[in-house]
Design a protein around this motif. Structure first.
Motif, PDB file in Angstrom:
ATOM      1  N   LEU A   1       0.821  -1.211   0.000  1.00 28.49           N
ATOM      2  CA  LEU A   1       0.000   0.000   0.000  1.00 28.49           C
ATOM      3  C   LEU A   1       0.855   1.262   0.000  1.00 28.49           C
ATOM      4  N   SER A   2       0.364   2.271  -0.698  1.00 35.68           N
ATOM      5  CA  SER A   2       0.988   3.597  -0.631  1.00 35.68           C
ATOM      6  C   SER A   2       0.721   4.204   0.737  1.00 35.68           C
ATOM      7  N   THR A   3       1.423   5.277   1.039  1.00 35.35           N
ATOM      8  CA  THR A   3       1.226   5.959   2.326  1.00 35.35           C
ATOM      9  C   THR A   3      -0.220   6.407   2.490  1.00 35.35           C
ATOM     10  N   HIS A   4      -0.795   7.010   1.441  1.00 30.69           N
ATOM     11  CA  HIS A   4      -2.170   7.501   1.517  1.00 30.69           C
ATOM     12  C   HIS A   4      -3.151   6.357   1.755  1.00 30.69           C
ATOM     13  N   SER A   5      -2.951   5.250   1.079  1.00 31.04           N
ATOM     14  CA  SER A   5      -3.871   4.124   1.209  1.00 31.04           C
ATOM     15  C   SER A   5      -3.764   3.459   2.577  1.00 31.04           C
ATOM     16  N   LEU A   6      -2.552   3.363   3.105  1.00 26.87           N
ATOM     17  CA  LEU A   6      -2.381   2.776   4.435  1.00 26.87           C
ATOM     18  C   LEU A   6      -3.044   3.645   5.497  1.00 26.87           C
ATOM     19  N   LYS A   7      -2.865   4.960   5.395  1.00 21.44           N
ATOM     20  CA  LYS A   7      -3.532   5.869   6.334  1.00 21.44           C
ATOM     21  C   LYS A   7      -5.039   5.714   6.263  1.00 21.44           C
ATOM     22  N   LEU A   8      -5.574   5.692   5.041  1.00 19.57           N
ATOM     23  CA  LEU A   8      -7.021   5.591   4.879  1.00 19.57           C
ATOM     24  C   LEU A   8      -7.526   4.251   5.393  1.00 19.57           C
ATOM     25  N   LYS A   9      -6.796   3.198   5.157  1.00 17.40           N
ATOM     26  CA  LYS A   9      -7.190   1.877   5.659  1.00 17.40           C
ATOM     27  C   LYS A   9      -7.325   1.898   7.173  1.00 17.40           C
ATOM     28  N   LEU A  10      -6.351   2.476   7.858  1.00 15.47           N
ATOM     29  CA  LEU A  10      -6.390   2.571   9.322  1.00 15.47           C
ATOM     30  C   LEU A  10      -7.567   3.431   9.787  1.00 15.47           C
ATOM     31  N   ILE A  11      -7.823   4.518   9.076  1.00  6.75           N
ATOM     32  CA  ILE A  11      -8.937   5.411   9.426  1.00  6.75           C
ATOM     33  C   ILE A  11     -10.272   4.688   9.272  1.00  6.75           C
ATOM     34  N   LEU A  12     -10.445   3.963   8.184  1.00  7.61           N
ATOM     35  CA  LEU A  12     -11.708   3.255   7.950  1.00  7.61           C
ATOM     36  C   LEU A  12     -11.925   2.142   8.977  1.00  7.61           C
ATOM     37  N   ILE A  13     -10.860   1.464   9.366  1.00  4.66           N
ATOM     38  CA  ILE A  13     -10.966   0.463  10.428  1.00  4.66           C
ATOM     39  C   ILE A  13     -11.383   1.132  11.729  1.00  4.66           C
ATOM     40  N   SER A  14     -10.779   2.282  12.028  1.00 11.92           N
ATOM     41  CA  SER A  14     -11.109   3.024  13.244  1.00 11.92           C
ATOM     42  C   SER A  14     -12.580   3.433  13.273  1.00 11.92           C
ATOM     43  N   ASP A  15     -13.059   4.006  12.162  1.00 11.66           N
ATOM     44  CA  ASP A  15     -14.461   4.437  12.095  1.00 11.66           C
ATOM     45  C   ASP A  15     -15.419   3.264  12.266  1.00 11.66           C
ATOM     46  N   TYR A  16     -15.053   2.137  11.709  1.00  7.80           N
ATOM     47  CA  TYR A  16     -15.910   0.954  11.785  1.00  7.80           C
ATOM     48  C   TYR A  16     -16.094   0.507  13.234  1.00  7.80           C
ATOM     49  N   TYR A  17     -14.997   0.455  13.983  1.00  5.67           N
ATOM     50  CA  TYR A  17     -15.080   0.031  15.381  1.00  5.67           C
ATOM     51  C   TYR A  17     -15.809   1.053  16.249  1.00  5.67           C
ATOM     52  N   LYS A  18     -15.626   2.315  15.941  1.00 10.31           N
ATOM     53  CA  LYS A  18     -16.303   3.348  16.734  1.00 10.31           C
ATOM     54  C   LYS A  18     -17.816   3.232  16.619  1.00 10.31           C
ATOM     55  N   ARG A  19     -18.288   2.692  15.516  1.00 10.71           N
ATOM     56  CA  ARG A  19     -19.732   2.524  15.316  1.00 10.71           C
ATOM     57  C   ARG A  19     -20.238   1.187  15.846  1.00 10.71           C
ATOM     58  N   ASN A  20     -19.346   0.399  16.423  1.00  9.86           N
ATOM     59  CA  ASN A  20     -19.715  -0.925  16.937  1.00  9.86           C
ATOM     60  C   ASN A  20     -20.368  -1.793  15.875  1.00  9.86           C
ATOM     61  N   SER A  21     -19.889  -1.669  14.662  1.00  6.83           N
ATOM     62  CA  SER A  21     -20.447  -2.446  13.565  1.00  6.83           C
ATOM     63  C   SER A  21     -19.950  -3.894  13.641  1.00  6.83           C
ATOM     64  N   LYS A  22     -20.642  -4.764  12.922  1.00  6.23           N
ATOM     65  CA  LYS A  22     -20.299  -6.182  12.881  1.00  6.23           C
ATOM     66  C   LYS A  22     -19.631  -6.487  11.546  1.00  6.23           C
ATOM     67  N   PRO A  23     -18.877  -7.599  11.457  1.00  6.31           N
ATOM     68  CA  PRO A  23     -18.226  -7.921  10.182  1.00  6.31           C
ATOM     69  C   PRO A  23     -19.236  -8.035   9.053  1.00  6.31           C
ATOM     70  N   ASN A  24     -18.848  -7.487   7.903  1.00 11.70           N
ATOM     71  CA  ASN A  24     -19.670  -7.502   6.679  1.00 11.70           C
ATOM     72  C   ASN A  24     -20.901  -6.595   6.751  1.00 11.70           C
TER      73      ASN A  24
END
Length: 222
Positions: free
Chosen positions: A29-52
């Motif tokens: 992954l590029s720097t931008h994509s790695l940052k965004l990947k981490l951000i999207l994972i963070s947002d997902y957990y903050k919403r207490n979402s379930k896999p898929n």
């Protein structure tokens, strides 16, 4: 003091040197994509979402100076480039996106065996190498990083002719990370890791949420 809400759980397996999970997570992954990947994972957990489970992130909601996306310094054009790259990611499942919204889910969801990371510190970094090194150093505290693992993980040419310059480059990046107390390049005979970087992290503050990230599973540092 750090805000505990800033912390994002990541599987400990991605910190294990040379593991399949580590290479699958970081990939190329590029720097931008790695940052965004981490951000999207963070947002997902903050919403207490379930896999898929699909969620939609509105980019306008990230305009606050306290948001991870704002601190990542990603322009809309860079954001869209990163999303293009993440379309084939093994963890983020991008369903749709445009200039205002991102709809996605997580293919993997970690509840156990996790380490907590405050992503705020990673967002200003301009290189993937520095993000990767910061994560590993913060995870292990005192970390012996094998030379050839470092070449592969940080995407350096491991040709003998380039070795001296690459070792110097890796040491300079490590020294530039503000949590590092010291780094030495070491050779030892008759040990499992003949060539390695001996990295010591600055002492963590007792009354700081930073201690949440302290992991004591020694078997991961092999």
């Amino acid at each position: 003091m750090n805000n505990i809400n800033n912390y994002t759980p990541l599987s400990k397996n991605i910190f294990k040197n040379g593991s399949k999970e580590q290479y699958a997570f970081f990939g190329e992954l590029s720097t931008h994509s790695l940052k965004l990947k981490l951000i999207l994972i963070s947002d997902y957990y903050k919403r207490n979402s379930k896999p898929n489970e699909l969620i939609t992130v509105k980019l306008k909601g990230h305009s606050s100076k306290n948001s991870l996306l704002f601190n990542s310094r990603l322009s809309i054009s860079k954001l869209l480039e990163a999303l293009d790259e993440l379309k084939s990611d093994n963890i983020i499942d991008i369903k749709s996106y445009d200039n205002s919204d991102i709809t996605y889910s997580l293919k993997e969801y970690w509840l156990d065996n996790v380490a907590y990371v405050d992503l705020v510190y990673l967002m200003p970094f301009k290189s993937t190498r520095k993000i990767k090194l910061y994560l590993l150093i913060d995870y292990y505290n005192n970390y012996n990083m094998p030379l050839y693992f470092a070449f592969n993980f940080l995407d350096y040419n491991n040709l003998k002719s380039a070795r001296k310059d690459n070792i110097k480059s890796i040491k300079n990046i490590i020294k530039s990370i503000d949590i590092v107390e010291s780094v030495k390049y070491i050779y030892k005979e008759n040990v499992g890791l003949n060539y390695f970087f001996e990295i010591k992290r600055k002492k963590k503050l007792v009354n700081n949420f930073d201690k949440i990230f302290t992991i004591t599973d020694k078997d991961f540092n092999k």
